[in-house]
Design an enzyme around this catalytic site. Sequence first.
Site, mmCIF file in Angstrom:
data_model
loop_
_atom_site.group_PDB
_atom_site.id
_atom_site.type_symbol
_atom_site.label_atom_id
_atom_site.label_comp_id
_atom_site.label_asym_id
_atom_site.label_seq_id
_atom_site.Cartn_x
_atom_site.Cartn_y
_atom_site.Cartn_z
ATOM 1 N N ASN A 276 0.824 -1.212 0.000
ATOM 2 C CA ASN A 276 0.000 0.000 0.000
ATOM 3 C C ASN A 276 0.848 1.248 0.000
ATOM 4 O O ASN A 276 2.007 1.243 0.430
ATOM 5 C CB ASN A 276 -0.966 0.002 1.189
ATOM 6 C CG ASN A 276 -0.353 0.660 2.413
ATOM 7 O OD1 ASN A 276 -0.475 1.865 2.616
ATOM 8 N ND2 ASN A 276 0.333 -0.130 3.230
ATOM 9 N N CYS B 28 4.855 5.586 9.496
ATOM 10 C CA CYS B 28 4.270 5.523 8.156
ATOM 11 C C CYS B 28 5.400 5.628 7.130
ATOM 12 O O CYS B 28 6.161 6.592 7.149
ATOM 13 C CB CYS B 28 3.258 6.649 7.962
ATOM 14 S SG CYS B 28 2.589 6.647 6.292
HETATM 15 C C1 LIG Z 1 -3.768 0.181 3.380
HETATM 16 C C2 LIG Z 1 -3.021 0.306 4.662
HETATM 17 C C3 LIG Z 1 -3.081 1.495 5.376
HETATM 18 C C4 LIG Z 1 -2.389 1.637 6.574
HETATM 19 N N1 LIG Z 1 -2.491 2.820 7.270
HETATM 20 C C5 LIG Z 1 -1.851 2.951 8.463
HETATM 21 C C6 LIG Z 1 -2.013 4.131 9.234
HETATM 22 O O1 LIG Z 1 -2.737 5.064 8.887
HETATM 23 N N2 LIG Z 1 -1.338 4.203 10.410
HETATM 24 C C7 LIG Z 1 -0.548 3.182 10.882
HETATM 25 O O2 LIG Z 1 0.021 3.295 11.964
HETATM 26 N N3 LIG Z 1 -0.392 2.041 10.164
HETATM 27 C C8 LIG Z 1 -1.034 1.903 8.987
HETATM 28 N N4 LIG Z 1 -0.925 0.732 8.277
HETATM 29 C C9 LIG Z 1 -0.073 -0.369 8.804
HETATM 30 C C10 LIG Z 1 -0.890 -1.428 9.555
HETATM 31 O O3 LIG Z 1 -1.523 -0.877 10.693
HETATM 32 C C11 LIG Z 1 0.013 -2.597 10.009
HETATM 33 O O4 LIG Z 1 1.010 -2.082 10.867
HETATM 34 C C12 LIG Z 1 0.674 -3.308 8.840
HETATM 35 O O5 LIG Z 1 -0.210 -3.450 7.737
HETATM 36 C C13 LIG Z 1 1.185 -4.696 9.237
HETATM 37 O O6 LIG Z 1 0.131 -5.526 9.665
HETATM 38 P P1 LIG Z 1 -0.507 -6.687 8.706
HETATM 39 O O7 LIG Z 1 0.612 -7.565 8.282
HETATM 40 O O8 LIG Z 1 -1.536 -7.351 9.578
HETATM 41 O O9 LIG Z 1 -1.115 -5.965 7.546
HETATM 42 C C14 LIG Z 1 -1.607 0.561 7.072
HETATM 43 C C15 LIG Z 1 -1.567 -0.645 6.357
HETATM 44 C C16 LIG Z 1 -2.264 -0.787 5.170
HETATM 45 C C17 LIG Z 1 -2.212 -2.096 4.431
#
Ligand SMILES: Cc1cc2nc3c(=O)[nH]c(=O)nc-3n(C[C@H](O)[C@H](O)[C@H](O)COP(=O)(O)O)c2cc1C
Length: 383
Positions: free
Chosen positions: A87, A153
Amino acid sequence: MAATLSTTFTGLTFRNPFLLSSAPPTESESNILRAFEAGWGGVVTKTIGLHPVVNVLGPKTKFLRADVDSPHLSMKKRPAALHSSWNWELISDKTLDWWVPRLGRIKAAFPDRILVASIMAGSGNDTELRHWQELATACQQQGCDALELNLSCPHMDRPDMGSNVGKDKELVSIVTKVVKEVAAIPVWAKLTPSTTDIVLEARGAFLGGADAISSSNTFTSLPLIDPETLEFEVQVDGYVSTGGLGGPAILPLSLAKMSQLTQAFPDRAFSGIGGISTFEHALNYFLIGCGTVQVCTAAMLDHAIGPNVIRELTSGLARFLERHADKGWTTVDDFVGLRRDRIVAQSKIRRPDEKDYRGGYEAEGYAPESPAEAGRHGIGTSG
Ligand SMILES: Cc1cc2nc3c(=O)[nH]c(=O)nc-3n(C[C@H](O)[C@H](O)[C@H](O)COP(=O)(O)O)c2cc1C
């Protein structure tokens, strides 16, 4: 004592240790209400800022899939196993003013669930540091239970925002301290995995007063190039920038980062994130020392807020406690950190046939001069 899914983390009581992480699943009031109805113990809101942001044209998230019978990896939709999410979505495109009444309403509707506000501002001067305080104060006034500082981020151009703050241990410390000055609720620092030694930034966060560390955010990455069109699988007008990798591919990577943290700070609180979709995945984070875990990619692919994922996580934990009832385990706390100290230096791993390995020092002519020095290098002495 009867087994319970509930747990206490940074002084807050969770009905279960499973949260939705800050991301699309928590980008709106309706999503968060649905998430609580589905059974999530807590949610971290999509990151809230003071000023509006504008996202790129077209899709902000794509999913990379792997064929089972070939090495082919692609974002093209087809029957294949999920490899990762990619993303380049910025923080919430709704500002603090939009969020404030909604946070209050969510908390009123679900007073027993944990609502964590993720916040982010710049950190280049005093005015911007005050923005952190403004965000923190407004969210806690609405009844939020904790704050998560987005220091991670991966797609901010500004050198004083997002993961660029998270890569600078002094800035991590300053931002945390500034928020702690106004916070009456626990403050979690969400760190970036894109650094050499995450322990340094974690120390900065704890020096600033952080109550917990969340890790990992997504890993800096590029979409692949389509071999037919020679275009990136995600692009606008042929251009792409680095984005963040999440989902199954980052589970082992994120665990390695987390184990560095829990070993360096065994008495501190950690929230594990990265690649979780089942209780078995979450168990890894608990066993290396996390008190809660967070989920994003798996929930995005499950009706946007993960009703099946949370059902699997809670029933998995219940089954696990039942299976280990003979050990007297009744809560997740009974096994948090149980395998933390099993991760050791290579030289500490047993060799066959009494063969000694000294981290390469003697073989390469770099034998340490004193036992103290040997200790510093983490060299095993037994053979
Ligand atoms: C589309 C998208 C948007 C995200 N937006 C944020 C955000 O606004 N703030 C944040 O701290 N992490 C954001 N993340 C990170 C997620 O909270 C998480 O840390 C990361 O995706 C890893 O977890 P996962 O493997 O379960 O996806 C985002 C992730 C994705 C995929």
